[in-house]
Design a protein around this motif. Structure first.
Motif, PDB file in Angstrom:
ATOM      1  N   PHE A   1      27.525 -40.178  83.116  1.00 35.09           N
ATOM      2  CA  PHE A   1      28.483 -40.655  84.105  1.00 35.09           C
ATOM      3  C   PHE A   1      29.735 -41.086  83.347  1.00 35.09           C
ATOM      4  CE2 PHE A   1      24.206 -41.427  85.607  1.00 35.09           C
ATOM      5  CZ  PHE A   1      24.228 -40.844  86.867  1.00 35.09           C
ATOM      6  N   GLY A   2      30.840 -40.401  83.586  1.00 37.39           N
ATOM      7  CA  GLY A   2      32.060 -40.714  82.859  1.00 37.39           C
ATOM      8  C   GLY A   2      33.258 -40.866  83.771  1.00 37.39           C
ATOM      9  N   ASP A   3      34.194 -41.661  83.309  1.00 38.46           N
ATOM     10  CA  ASP A   3      35.480 -41.803  83.982  1.00 38.46           C
ATOM     11  C   ASP A   3      36.517 -42.211  82.937  1.00 38.46           C
ATOM     12  OD1 ASP A   3      35.159 -44.588  83.579  1.00 38.46           O
ATOM     13  OD2 ASP A   3      34.377 -44.896  85.597  1.00 38.46           O
ATOM     14  N   ASP A   4      37.682 -42.681  83.382  1.00 37.48           N
ATOM     15  CA  ASP A   4      38.752 -42.993  82.436  1.00 37.48           C
ATOM     16  C   ASP A   4      38.423 -44.180  81.530  1.00 37.48           C
ATOM     17  OD1 ASP A   4      38.925 -44.779  84.531  1.00 37.48           O
ATOM     18  OD2 ASP A   4      41.116 -44.757  84.619  1.00 37.48           O
ATOM     19  N   ARG A   5      37.361 -44.911  81.841  1.00 39.01           N
ATOM     20  CA  ARG A   5      36.938 -46.040  80.998  1.00 39.01           C
ATOM     21  C   ARG A   5      36.034 -45.612  79.855  1.00 39.01           C
ATOM     22  NH1 ARG A   5      33.570 -49.291  84.841  1.00 39.01           N
ATOM     23  NH2 ARG A   5      33.066 -47.189  85.453  1.00 39.01           N
TER      24      ARG A   5
ATOM     25  N   PHE B   1      32.037 -43.576  79.224  1.00 36.14           N
ATOM     26  CA  PHE B   1      30.857 -42.955  79.817  1.00 36.14           C
ATOM     27  C   PHE B   1      29.674 -43.900  79.742  1.00 36.14           C
ATOM     28  CE2 PHE B   1      30.518 -41.790  75.334  1.00 36.14           C
ATOM     29  CZ  PHE B   1      29.191 -42.087  75.053  1.00 36.14           C
TER      30      PHE B   1
END
Length: 181
Positions: free
Chosen positions: A19-23, A25
């Motif tokens: 699960f990854g985003d701009d912050r 993973f």
């Protein structure tokens, strides 16, 4: 978590759901219940190991003839070619090997069951390698098969000679090694 089969049926690639985003993973690196559901393997891990190695360092092909270890291996920095060799004399895949690229980027893991020799070579500037084992390290039972045994024919994918420990330089040919029945 997804299980990906290899050409050696007992050796499997474990691919986590990331699960990854701009912050950054997050992923669950191990879940005993899910691992058992997907592989049918119920095991207790008793030891975690962590190594850091430079480019072209080759560790292996290692195994313990008594107190054999299953290993769940992964890379948290860099990239390696991870290799498992079936050394069970009664197996139809005896002497065959598979190689899987494990990296911090792909986050894959490899399950190497007891009865297999294991090794890896670092393909990046350095790599940090973590693995769980199903039995404790017992140096008196550790064995090493020669990394370049022509009977096995592992293609390590490196140019030039690897960097080896004294123990690995002294590895035996598969034909001369103690193996599993």
């Amino acid at each position: 978590m997804q299980i990906i089969p290899t050409d050696l049926p007992e050796v499997v690639i474990v691919e986590p759901k990331v699960f990854g985003d701009d912050r950054g993973f997050f992923f669950e690196s191990f879940n005993a219940r899910r691992f058992h559901e997907l592989t049918g393997i119920a095991t207790d891990f008793v030891q975690d190991n962590h190594s850091r190695s430079a480019r072209n360092v080759l560790r292996g092909l290692h195994y313990q003839i008594q107190h054999p270890q299953g290993k769940l291996v992964r890379v948290t920095a860099g990239e390696v070619l991870d290799v498992a060799v079936d050394i069970r004399k009664s197996s139809p895949t005896f002497g065959r090997w598979i190689g899987v690229v494990l990296s911090a980027e792909n986050k894959r893991q490899l399950w190497v069951p007891p009865g297999f020799a294991h090794g890896f070579v670092v393909r990046s500037d350095y790599a940090e390698f973590l693995y769980k084992t199903t039995d404790y390290w017992m140096p008196e039972h550790e064995r090493s098969i020669l990394w370049n045994d022509p009977a096995i024919g592992v293609n390590w994918g490196i140019t030039g000679d690897p960097v080896l420990s004294a123990k690995d330089v002294q590895g035996k040919l598969l034909a001369d090694a103690e193996v599993f029945a």
